[in-house]
Motif scaffolding. Structure first.
Motif, PDB file in Angstrom:
ATOM      1  N   ASP A  29       0.826  -1.214   0.000  1.00 53.53           N
ATOM      2  CA  ASP A  29       0.000   0.000   0.000  1.00 53.53           C
ATOM      3  C   ASP A  29       0.861   1.266   0.000  1.00 53.53           C
ATOM      4  O   ASP A  29       0.627   2.204   0.768  1.00 53.53           O
ATOM      5  N   VAL A  30       1.838   1.293  -0.864  1.00 52.55           N
ATOM      6  CA  VAL A  30       2.794   2.405  -0.905  1.00 52.55           C
ATOM      7  C   VAL A  30       2.130   3.638  -1.526  1.00 52.55           C
ATOM      8  O   VAL A  30       1.527   3.561  -2.608  1.00 52.55           O
ATOM      9  N   LEU A  31       2.240   4.777  -0.843  1.00 48.99           N
ATOM     10  CA  LEU A  31       1.767   6.037  -1.408  1.00 48.99           C
ATOM     11  C   LEU A  31       2.549   6.348  -2.676  1.00 48.99           C
ATOM     12  O   LEU A  31       3.784   6.303  -2.689  1.00 48.99           O
ATOM     13  N   THR A  32       1.818   6.670  -3.726  1.00 50.81           N
ATOM     14  CA  THR A  32       2.437   6.839  -5.038  1.00 50.81           C
ATOM     15  C   THR A  32       1.965   8.136  -5.679  1.00 50.81           C
ATOM     16  O   THR A  32       0.766   8.426  -5.712  1.00 50.81           O
ATOM     17  N   SER A  33       2.904   8.917  -6.177  1.00 48.12           N
ATOM     18  CA  SER A  33       2.601  10.169  -6.864  1.00 48.12           C
ATOM     19  C   SER A  33       2.593   9.935  -8.374  1.00 48.12           C
ATOM     20  O   SER A  33       3.435   9.213  -8.910  1.00 48.12           O
ATOM     21  N   TYR A  34       1.629  10.583  -9.038  1.00 51.70           N
ATOM     22  CA  TYR A  34       1.494  10.499 -10.493  1.00 51.70           C
ATOM     23  C   TYR A  34       1.466  11.926 -11.040  1.00 51.70           C
ATOM     24  O   TYR A  34       0.401  12.536 -11.161  1.00 51.70           O
ATOM     25  N   PRO A  35       2.626  12.513 -11.356  1.00 53.44           N
ATOM     26  CA  PRO A  35       2.636  13.907 -11.823  1.00 53.44           C
ATOM     27  C   PRO A  35       2.018  14.052 -13.209  1.00 53.44           C
ATOM     28  O   PRO A  35       2.068  13.135 -14.030  1.00 53.44           O
ATOM     29  N   GLU A  36       1.435  15.224 -13.451  1.00 50.94           N
ATOM     30  CA  GLU A  36       0.940  15.535 -14.782  1.00 50.94           C
ATOM     31  C   GLU A  36       2.118  15.718 -15.738  1.00 50.94           C
ATOM     32  O   GLU A  36       3.217  16.095 -15.336  1.00 50.94           O
ATOM     33  N   GLU A  37       1.870  15.462 -16.998  1.00 52.46           N
ATOM     34  CA  GLU A  37       2.915  15.644 -17.999  1.00 52.46           C
ATOM     35  C   GLU A  37       3.256  17.126 -18.126  1.00 52.46           C
ATOM     36  O   GLU A  37       2.383  17.990 -18.052  1.00 52.46           O
ATOM     37  N   THR A  38       4.548  17.434 -18.286  1.00 51.62           N
ATOM     38  CA  THR A  38       5.030  18.805 -18.425  1.00 51.62           C
ATOM     39  C   THR A  38       5.907  18.908 -19.673  1.00 51.62           C
ATOM     40  O   THR A  38       6.269  17.884 -20.275  1.00 51.62           O
ATOM     41  N   PRO A  39       6.286  20.132 -20.068  1.00 56.04           N
ATOM     42  CA  PRO A  39       7.220  20.258 -21.195  1.00 56.04           C
ATOM     43  C   PRO A  39       8.569  19.583 -20.955  1.00 56.04           C
ATOM     44  O   PRO A  39       9.319  19.345 -21.902  1.00 56.04           O
ATOM     45  N   PHE A  40       8.900  19.275 -19.674  1.00 52.94           N
ATOM     46  CA  PHE A  40      10.155  18.588 -19.371  1.00 52.94           C
ATOM     47  C   PHE A  40      10.017  17.065 -19.425  1.00 52.94           C
ATOM     48  O   PHE A  40      10.988  16.345 -19.219  1.00 52.94           O
ATOM     49  N   SER A  41       8.821  16.549 -19.685  1.00 54.12           N
ATOM     50  CA  SER A  41       8.615  15.102 -19.648  1.00 54.12           C
ATOM     51  C   SER A  41       9.467  14.360 -20.678  1.00 54.12           C
ATOM     52  O   SER A  41       9.779  13.185 -20.495  1.00 54.12           O
ATOM     53  N   TYR A  42       9.847  15.035 -21.745  1.00 56.74           N
ATOM     54  CA  TYR A  42      10.671  14.367 -22.761  1.00 56.74           C
ATOM     55  C   TYR A  42      12.008  13.924 -22.169  1.00 56.74           C
ATOM     56  O   TYR A  42      12.594  12.920 -22.614  1.00 56.74           O
ATOM     57  N   VAL A  43      12.508  14.652 -21.163  1.00 55.48           N
ATOM     58  CA  VAL A  43      13.779  14.264 -20.536  1.00 55.48           C
ATOM     59  C   VAL A  43      13.615  12.939 -19.810  1.00 55.48           C
ATOM     60  O   VAL A  43      14.489  12.053 -19.868  1.00 55.48           O
ATOM     61  N   ILE A  44      12.497  12.773 -19.125  1.00 53.86           N
ATOM     62  CA  ILE A  44      12.221  11.515 -18.435  1.00 53.86           C
ATOM     63  C   ILE A  44      12.095  10.387 -19.452  1.00 53.86           C
ATOM     64  O   ILE A  44      12.654   9.300 -19.278  1.00 53.86           O
ATOM     65  N   LYS A  45      11.373  10.627 -20.525  1.00 53.49           N
ATOM     66  CA  LYS A  45      11.194   9.587 -21.547  1.00 53.49           C
ATOM     67  C   LYS A  45      12.537   9.195 -22.158  1.00 53.49           C
ATOM     68  O   LYS A  45      12.811   8.011 -22.369  1.00 53.49           O
ATOM     69  N   GLU A  46      13.382  10.173 -22.442  1.00 52.20           N
ATOM     70  CA  GLU A  46      14.684   9.869 -23.054  1.00 52.20           C
ATOM     71  C   GLU A  46      15.592   9.096 -22.103  1.00 52.20           C
ATOM     72  O   GLU A  46      16.453   8.332 -22.547  1.00 52.20           O
ATOM     73  N   SER A  47      15.420   9.294 -20.789  1.00 52.61           N
ATOM     74  CA  SER A  47      16.247   8.560 -19.824  1.00 52.61           C
ATOM     75  C   SER A  47      15.858   7.095 -19.729  1.00 52.61           C
ATOM     76  O   SER A  47      16.620   6.273 -19.211  1.00 52.61           O
ATOM     77  N   GLY A  48      14.659   6.753 -20.203  1.00 50.85           N
ATOM     78  CA  GLY A  48      14.194   5.376 -20.128  1.00 50.85           C
ATOM     79  C   GLY A  48      13.569   5.003 -18.800  1.00 50.85           C
ATOM     80  O   GLY A  48      13.143   3.855 -18.625  1.00 50.85           O
ATOM     81  N   ARG A  49      13.479   5.954 -17.893  1.00 54.26           N
ATOM     82  CA  ARG A  49      12.899   5.634 -16.587  1.00 54.26           C
ATOM     83  C   ARG A  49      11.387   5.847 -16.598  1.00 54.26           C
ATOM     84  O   ARG A  49      10.852   6.626 -17.382  1.00 54.26           O
ATOM     85  N   GLN A  50      10.732   5.144 -15.684  1.00 56.76           N
ATOM     86  CA  GLN A  50       9.279   5.281 -15.548  1.00 56.76           C
ATOM     87  C   GLN A  50       8.874   5.977 -14.256  1.00 56.76           C
ATOM     88  O   GLN A  50       7.689   6.194 -14.010  1.00 56.76           O
ATOM     89  N   GLY A  51       9.861   6.325 -13.418  1.00 58.16           N
ATOM     90  CA  GLY A  51       9.518   6.979 -12.153  1.00 58.16           C
ATOM     91  C   GLY A  51      10.716   7.051 -11.232  1.00 58.16           C
ATOM     92  O   GLY A  51      11.874   7.003 -11.672  1.00 58.16           O
ATOM     93  N   SER A  52      10.425   7.156  -9.943  1.00 54.79           N
ATOM     94  CA  SER A  52      11.503   7.273  -8.956  1.00 54.79           C
ATOM     95  C   SER A  52      11.039   6.766  -7.599  1.00 54.79           C
ATOM     96  O   SER A  52       9.842   6.676  -7.315  1.00 54.79           O
ATOM     97  N   ILE A  53      12.014   6.425  -6.778  1.00 55.67           N
ATOM     98  CA  ILE A  53      11.781   6.053  -5.386  1.00 55.67           C
ATOM     99  C   ILE A  53      12.355   7.160  -4.517  1.00 55.67           C
ATOM    100  O   ILE A  53      13.520   7.524  -4.652  1.00 55.67           O
ATOM    101  N   GLY A  54      11.531   7.720  -3.625  1.00 54.73           N
ATOM    102  CA  GLY A  54      11.941   8.836  -2.797  1.00 54.73           C
ATOM    103  C   GLY A  54      12.123   8.465  -1.340  1.00 54.73           C
ATOM    104  O   GLY A  54      12.082   7.294  -0.942  1.00 54.73           O
ATOM    105  N   ALA A  55      12.284   9.499  -0.529  1.00 45.38           N
ATOM    106  CA  ALA A  55      12.702   9.330   0.858  1.00 45.38           C
ATOM    107  C   ALA A  55      11.663   8.624   1.726  1.00 45.38           C
ATOM    108  O   ALA A  55      12.023   8.002   2.727  1.00 45.38           O
ATOM    109  N   GLU A  56      10.373   8.703   1.366  1.00 45.13           N
ATOM    110  CA  GLU A  56       9.353   8.038   2.177  1.00 45.13           C
ATOM    111  C   GLU A  56       9.518   6.521   2.147  1.00 45.13           C
ATOM    112  O   GLU A  56       9.177   5.832   3.103  1.00 45.13           O
TER     113      GLU A  56
END
Length: 415
Positions: A263-290
């Motif tokens: 039951d991990v709290l999960t954030s789903y950000p809206e797409e932004t003009p910077f989203s292409y950087v995430i797509k080019e990195s090949g990543r689908q998300g991140s794991i944070g401090a929580e």
């Protein structure tokens, strides 16, 4: 509040190169040395002296390449020299920011020192981390701290252990090895995510100690990423282009090399003009401090592996704010807090609390007694708990005209 800075600084630092950056090293030859840190919502804060000046607070952030100083006024007071000026444009295409590159600085963390270190110095502190962390934070230490030496982070003890580079040839007992790739100076792993709806995911995830979310999934990177049936729409963080919005829900299970979190709290950000950087990195998300704060972690960049072990809080439930209030601290004033925003249909919204109301007391205890982290913890504590708030509401910008009021709210889970 989710602190989201990694993407922005990935972009603006990509062109800054200095061949004379050897990294961070122990001052004396030892197997390891320990650096104490302060954890605010599992964000790692250490004291750093720049070129022999008075120590100030820095955030330790695996999600950022650069060492960053948030204020040029502070940099000028330290007599920093600057080699380049950068004009930056924000995610919305309109917001602008000026930054300066200060080369070859000395960063002192006690038993560890960073030599010939570049600093990216912002003209203005647009992030204002103090408002959401609760204590002044003046900068970020990124990739350079980790690149040559294994680094252990023990959230339970509040200790960073900085190891001699050959000290981790063998895996310590009870730790599991997770293959980790270092790409564009950032660490990535692959995990398994069982969603509430939709297929099981095997996403490539950035390991981001500088973001205080649990799990973050970028919907624009895969059609298989699905919002759960139960979610809330909220502000997720701050970037140069303004506030970052999106959704918060839960996934059924996050599996990191056999360590299962439910039951991990999960954030789903809206797409932004910077989203292409995430797509080019090949990543689908991140794991944070929580999530990371529930483990003992050893980052071993040279061997491209992450070693993990359960921490004392590993099995604690993931709780989200149940009041509807995003509490912020008045920067440069250690004794004042206010309501940053009020979530729609929340207990605070239904009670009539408004954004920018100042909080004078909580349960009759003056706000001067409370730490911001304690208030956040209280608002996540227990469904059905009744909380009394004394509020001061100002008339516009005139701070001499106000009304003091009392509200009672009952905490209620929304996700």
């Amino acid at each position: 509040m989710k602190i989201v800075v990694s993407l922005f600084f990935c972009l603006i630092y990509s062109g800054i190169v200095n061949a004379q950056i050897p990294g961070f090293f122990m001052k004396e030859e030892r197997r390891k040395v320990d650096i104490p840190f302060y954890a605010s919502n599992n964000l790692i804060i250490v004291t750093v002296s720049i070129n022999g000046t008075y120590p100030i607070n820095f955030l330790v952030d695996t999600g950022v390449r650069a060492n960053i100083l948030f204020s040029k006024n502070l940099g000028d007071a330290m007599d920093l020299s600057y080699s380049r000026k950068l004009n930056l444009v924000g995610a919305d295409g309109a917001a602008s920011l000026v930054a300066f590159v200060s080369p070859t600085n000395h960063l002192d963390l006690g038993p560890v020192e960073g030599v010939f270190q570049n600093l990216l110095v912002l003209e203005e502190d647009f992030l204002e981390l103090e408002a959401v962390i609760g204590i002044p934070v003046y900068g970020i230490i990124g990739y350079e701290f980790f690149k040559y030496n294994p680094v252990k982070i023990d959230y339970d003890k509040g200790i960073i252990s900085f190891y001699e580079k050959d000290a981790m040839k063998w895996r310590p007992p009870f730790y599991k090895k997770v293959p980790m790739s270092i790409e564009n100076h950032k660490p990535y792993i692959t995990a398994k995510v069982r969603q509430q709806t939709g297929p099981v995911l095997n996403p490539k995830l950035l390991i981001d100690t500088g973001a205080n979310h649990g799990l973050l999934l970028n919907k624009e990177t895969s059609e298989d990423i699905r919002l759960p049936e139960l979610f809330i729409e909220t502000e997720l963080g701050q970037s140069l282009g303004g506030e970052l919005f999106g959704f918060v829900g839960r996934v059924r299970d996050l599996n990191i090399s056999g360590f299962h979190l439910n039951d991990v709290l999960t954030s789903y950000p809206e797409e932004t003009p910077f989203s292409y950087v995430i797509k080019e990195s090949g990543r689908q998300g991140s794991i944070g401090a929580e999530v990371l704060g529930r483990m003992k972690l050893i980052f071993d960049y040279p061997r491209e592996r992450l070693l993990i072990h359960r921490g004392e809080q590993f099995y604690a439930a993931f709780e989200y704010d149940m009041s509807g209030i995003e509490v912020k601290k008045v920067t440069n004033d250690e004794h004042r807090m206010y309501v940053g925003q009020v979530r729609d249909n929340s207990p605070a919204s239904k009670a009539g609390i408004l954004a920018f109301d100042e909080i004078l007391s909580i349960n009759k205890i003056p706000i001067i007694i409370w730490e911001l982290s304690e208030v956040i913890k209280l608002f996540r504590s227990e469904e059905g708990k009744e909380i009394e708030l004394e509020i001061r509401r100002y008339e516009g910008l005139d701070l001499t005209k106000y009304e003091d009021m009392r509200f009672r709210i009952v905490l209620k889970k929304q996700i």
